[in-house]
Design a protein around this motif. Structure first.
Motif, PDB file in Angstrom:
ATOM      1  N   TYR A  88      -5.197  -2.237   1.389  1.00 24.15           N
ATOM      2  CA  TYR A  88      -6.267  -2.497   0.424  1.00 24.15           C
ATOM      3  C   TYR A  88      -6.543  -3.993   0.427  1.00 24.15           C
ATOM      4  O   TYR A  88      -6.118  -4.750  -0.446  1.00 24.15           O
ATOM      5  CB  TYR A  88      -5.815  -1.992  -0.945  1.00 24.15           C
ATOM      6  N   SER A  89      -7.269  -4.419   1.449  1.00 24.73           N
ATOM      7  CA  SER A  89      -7.423  -5.827   1.788  1.00 24.73           C
ATOM      8  C   SER A  89      -8.587  -6.490   1.058  1.00 24.73           C
ATOM      9  O   SER A  89      -9.471  -7.071   1.681  1.00 24.73           O
ATOM     10  CB  SER A  89      -7.585  -5.977   3.301  1.00 24.73           C
ATOM     11  N   MET A  90      -8.547  -6.454  -0.260  1.00 27.98           N
ATOM     12  CA  MET A  90      -9.551  -7.187  -1.043  1.00 27.98           C
ATOM     13  C   MET A  90      -9.361  -8.684  -0.844  1.00 27.98           C
ATOM     14  O   MET A  90     -10.321  -9.451  -0.919  1.00 27.98           O
ATOM     15  CB  MET A  90      -9.433  -6.842  -2.516  1.00 27.98           C
ATOM     16  N   ALA A  91      -8.128  -9.116  -0.602  1.00 31.76           N
ATOM     17  CA  ALA A  91      -7.797 -10.473  -0.164  1.00 31.76           C
ATOM     18  C   ALA A  91      -7.111 -10.312   1.192  1.00 31.76           C
ATOM     19  O   ALA A  91      -6.843  -9.191   1.641  1.00 31.76           O
ATOM     20  CB  ALA A  91      -6.865 -11.155  -1.167  1.00 31.76           C
ATOM     21  N   HIS A  92      -6.817 -11.409   1.827  1.00 29.97           N
ATOM     22  CA  HIS A  92      -6.260 -11.360   3.177  1.00 29.97           C
ATOM     23  C   HIS A  92      -4.871 -10.714   3.201  1.00 29.97           C
ATOM     24  O   HIS A  92      -4.035 -10.994   2.337  1.00 29.97           O
ATOM     25  CB  HIS A  92      -6.186 -12.781   3.746  1.00 29.97           C
ATOM     26  N   ILE A  93      -4.653  -9.855   4.177  1.00 26.06           N
ATOM     27  CA  ILE A  93      -3.338  -9.279   4.447  1.00 26.06           C
ATOM     28  C   ILE A  93      -2.945  -9.712   5.849  1.00 26.06           C
ATOM     29  O   ILE A  93      -3.706  -9.515   6.799  1.00 26.06           O
ATOM     30  CB  ILE A  93      -3.351  -7.740   4.340  1.00 26.06           C
ATOM     31  N   HIS A  94      -1.758 -10.321   5.969  1.00 19.82           N
ATOM     32  CA  HIS A  94      -1.248 -10.771   7.262  1.00 19.82           C
ATOM     33  C   HIS A  94       0.086 -10.078   7.520  1.00 19.82           C
ATOM     34  O   HIS A  94       1.020 -10.212   6.735  1.00 19.82           O
ATOM     35  CB  HIS A  94      -1.070 -12.279   7.268  1.00 19.82           C
ATOM     36  N   ILE A  95       0.141  -9.353   8.634  1.00 18.81           N
ATOM     37  CA  ILE A  95       1.365  -8.667   9.039  1.00 18.81           C
ATOM     38  C   ILE A  95       1.829  -9.308  10.340  1.00 18.81           C
ATOM     39  O   ILE A  95       1.137  -9.220  11.361  1.00 18.81           O
ATOM     40  CB  ILE A  95       1.116  -7.153   9.221  1.00 18.81           C
ATOM     41  N   GLU A  96       2.989  -9.974  10.290  1.00 17.86           N
ATOM     42  CA  GLU A  96       3.482 -10.682  11.466  1.00 17.86           C
ATOM     43  C   GLU A  96       4.146  -9.734  12.465  1.00 17.86           C
ATOM     44  O   GLU A  96       4.381  -8.560  12.175  1.00 17.86           O
ATOM     45  CB  GLU A  96       4.450 -11.788  11.037  1.00 17.86           C
ATOM     46  N   SER A  97       4.467 -10.267  13.634  1.00 17.21           N
ATOM     47  CA  SER A  97       5.007  -9.488  14.757  1.00 17.21           C
ATOM     48  C   SER A  97       6.271  -8.714  14.402  1.00 17.21           C
ATOM     49  O   SER A  97       7.073  -9.149  13.578  1.00 17.21           O
ATOM     50  CB  SER A  97       5.317 -10.415  15.928  1.00 17.21           C
ATOM     51  N   TYR A  98       6.408  -7.564  15.054  1.00 17.55           N
ATOM     52  CA  TYR A  98       7.576  -6.679  14.965  1.00 17.55           C
ATOM     53  C   TYR A  98       7.770  -6.081  13.576  1.00 17.55           C
ATOM     54  O   TYR A  98       8.856  -5.630  13.236  1.00 17.55           O
ATOM     55  CB  TYR A  98       8.849  -7.385  15.433  1.00 17.55           C
ATOM     56  N   ALA A  99       6.725  -6.067  12.785  1.00 16.40           N
ATOM     57  CA  ALA A  99       6.810  -5.433  11.462  1.00 16.40           C
ATOM     58  C   ALA A  99       6.421  -3.965  11.578  1.00 16.40           C
ATOM     59  O   ALA A  99       5.697  -3.574  12.493  1.00 16.40           O
ATOM     60  CB  ALA A  99       5.903  -6.154  10.473  1.00 16.40           C
ATOM     61  N   VAL A 100       6.910  -3.178  10.637  1.00 18.67           N
ATOM     62  CA  VAL A 100       6.571  -1.760  10.566  1.00 18.67           C
ATOM     63  C   VAL A 100       6.156  -1.448   9.129  1.00 18.67           C
ATOM     64  O   VAL A 100       6.876  -1.773   8.180  1.00 18.67           O
ATOM     65  CB  VAL A 100       7.767  -0.865  10.968  1.00 18.67           C
ATOM     66  N   VAL A 101       5.001  -0.812   9.000  1.00 19.43           N
ATOM     67  CA  VAL A 101       4.533  -0.314   7.713  1.00 19.43           C
ATOM     68  C   VAL A 101       4.549   1.205   7.846  1.00 19.43           C
ATOM     69  O   VAL A 101       3.701   1.791   8.513  1.00 19.43           O
ATOM     70  CB  VAL A 101       3.117  -0.843   7.382  1.00 19.43           C
ATOM     71  N   SER A 102       5.532   1.838   7.231  1.00 14.88           N
ATOM     72  CA  SER A 102       5.730   3.282   7.400  1.00 14.88           C
ATOM     73  C   SER A 102       4.701   4.099   6.643  1.00 14.88           C
ATOM     74  O   SER A 102       3.959   3.585   5.809  1.00 14.88           O
ATOM     75  CB  SER A 102       7.139   3.677   6.943  1.00 14.88           C
ATOM     76  N   GLN A 103       4.723   5.407   6.922  1.00 16.34           N
ATOM     77  CA  GLN A 103       3.736   6.327   6.384  1.00 16.34           C
ATOM     78  C   GLN A 103       3.675   6.272   4.863  1.00 16.34           C
ATOM     79  O   GLN A 103       4.678   6.177   4.191  1.00 16.34           O
ATOM     80  CB  GLN A 103       4.011   7.761   6.857  1.00 16.34           C
ATOM     81  N   GLY A 104       2.430   6.298   4.396  1.00 16.98           N
ATOM     82  CA  GLY A 104       2.195   6.343   2.961  1.00 16.98           C
ATOM     83  C   GLY A 104       2.385   5.031   2.219  1.00 16.98           C
ATOM     84  O   GLY A 104       2.214   4.994   1.003  1.00 16.98           O
ATOM     85  N   SER A 105       2.709   3.957   2.912  1.00 24.71           N
ATOM     86  CA  SER A 105       2.882   2.669   2.229  1.00 24.71           C
ATOM     87  C   SER A 105       1.530   2.132   1.779  1.00 24.71           C
ATOM     88  O   SER A 105       0.490   2.449   2.354  1.00 24.71           O
ATOM     89  CB  SER A 105       3.564   1.661   3.146  1.00 24.71           C
ATOM     90  N   TYR A 106       1.557   1.310   0.734  1.00 28.16           N
ATOM     91  CA  TYR A 106       0.324   0.812   0.142  1.00 28.16           C
ATOM     92  C   TYR A 106       0.461  -0.691  -0.071  1.00 28.16           C
ATOM     93  O   TYR A 106       1.305  -1.131  -0.841  1.00 28.16           O
ATOM     94  CB  TYR A 106       0.100   1.519  -1.199  1.00 28.16           C
ATOM     95  N   LEU A 107      -0.372  -1.472   0.617  1.00 30.37           N
ATOM     96  CA  LEU A 107      -0.427  -2.917   0.428  1.00 30.37           C
ATOM     97  C   LEU A 107      -1.671  -3.203  -0.385  1.00 30.37           C
ATOM     98  O   LEU A 107      -2.794  -3.013   0.101  1.00 30.37           O
ATOM     99  CB  LEU A 107      -0.466  -3.649   1.769  1.00 30.37           C
ATOM    100  N   CYS A 108      -1.502  -3.641  -1.632  1.00 29.62           N
ATOM    101  CA  CYS A 108      -2.596  -3.754  -2.593  1.00 29.62           C
ATOM    102  C   CYS A 108      -2.882  -5.222  -2.902  1.00 29.62           C
ATOM    103  O   CYS A 108      -2.156  -5.851  -3.670  1.00 29.62           O
ATOM    104  CB  CYS A 108      -2.218  -3.010  -3.874  1.00 29.62           C
ATOM    105  N   ALA A 109      -3.958  -5.762  -2.328  1.00 25.51           N
ATOM    106  CA  ALA A 109      -4.285  -7.179  -2.507  1.00 25.51           C
ATOM    107  C   ALA A 109      -5.314  -7.410  -3.612  1.00 25.51           C
ATOM    108  O   ALA A 109      -5.904  -8.479  -3.703  1.00 25.51           O
ATOM    109  CB  ALA A 109      -4.772  -7.769  -1.186  1.00 25.51           C
ATOM    110  N   GLY A 110      -5.543  -6.414  -4.461  1.00 20.30           N
ATOM    111  CA  GLY A 110      -6.488  -6.583  -5.555  1.00 20.30           C
ATOM    112  C   GLY A 110      -6.053  -5.827  -6.795  1.00 20.30           C
ATOM    113  O   GLY A 110      -5.359  -4.817  -6.713  1.00 20.30           O
ATOM    114  N   THR A 111      -6.446  -6.350  -7.938  1.00 21.80           N
ATOM    115  CA  THR A 111      -6.145  -5.708  -9.215  1.00 21.80           C
ATOM    116  C   THR A 111      -7.172  -6.191 -10.236  1.00 21.80           C
ATOM    117  O   THR A 111      -8.157  -6.845  -9.881  1.00 21.80           O
ATOM    118  CB  THR A 111      -4.698  -6.006  -9.668  1.00 21.80           C
ATOM    119  N   HIS A 112      -6.955  -5.875 -11.487  1.00 17.61           N
ATOM    120  CA  HIS A 112      -7.838  -6.333 -12.564  1.00 17.61           C
ATOM    121  C   HIS A 112      -7.015  -7.064 -13.608  1.00 17.61           C
ATOM    122  O   HIS A 112      -5.854  -6.740 -13.832  1.00 17.61           O
ATOM    123  CB  HIS A 112      -8.547  -5.146 -13.227  1.00 17.61           C
TER     124      HIS A 112
END
Length: 187
Positions: A88-112
């Motif tokens: 959820y890249s409302m702001a920048h998301i940076h994933i560096e080398s050799y990282a794993v984001v497994s199934q169903g994970s949620y990266l949330c770059a925005g809120t209220h």
């Protein structure tokens, strides 16, 4: 990019240009990204690049991964993003080398801002450093940096940056529960 001071109950939080770009991406995702067979990682990388994502080599983004705004996404080389993950890249998301984001994970770059009378939209970037592993259904809050080599256990919630690398983090909120062997690190 975010329109400040509008009533989020009645008016948009983003410019017309931003909303049109997102609409075009959503159509592209639905017609050209989502229906592709699993092995077509190169095709999906290409589509993300066309929409402004910076993607390294040997990146595997599965077809059911949802990306809110590819132009706010950087994924370095040798990264895997599992089925059903949400970036959820409302702001920048940076994933560096050799990282794993497994199934169903949620990266949330925005809120209220729940204390603002207009529920003002706020955003903050997210960064996963090298060798991070987000296990299944992990949740990462806006503004979080996850230190190198960290493992976030299944369904862990990371609400504050993890400063110490090579640890195992679990729970809600995530707490350090163990150590990870640094021998797994690749150059």
């Amino acid at each position: 990019m975010i329109i400040q001071g509008t009533d989020s109950y009645t008016a948009p939080s983003f410019s017309l240009r931003q909303r049109l770009a997102r609409q075009l991406w959503d159509i592209t995702w639905m017609l050209l990204f989502r229906p592709t067979p699993r092995p077509l990682h190169a095709w999906r990388r290409s589509l993300l690049r066309v929409f402004g994502a910076r993607i390294g080599e040997h990146v595997h983004v599965h077809p059911s991964v949802k990306v809110w705004a590819p132009w706010h996404l950087t994924i370095d080389s040798f990264v895997g993003i599992g089925e059903g993950a949400v970036l959820y890249s409302m702001a920048h998301i940076h994933i560096e080398s050799y990282a794993v984001v497994s199934q169903g994970s949620y990266l949330c770059a925005g809120t209220h801002d729940f204390n603002s009378p207009n529920m003002q939209l706020t955003t903050a970037p997210i960064k996963l450093k090298r060798h991070v592993w987000l296990c299944a259904q992990s949740f990462v809050c806006p503004g979080v940096v996850i230190a190198e080599g960290s493992v976030v256990a299944a369904r862990g919630v990371v609400s504050k940056s993890l400063q110490e690398g090579w640890g195992i983090w679990a729970g809600v909120p995530a707490r350090r529960v163990g150590e990870r062997d640094q021998q797994v690190a690749r150059p």
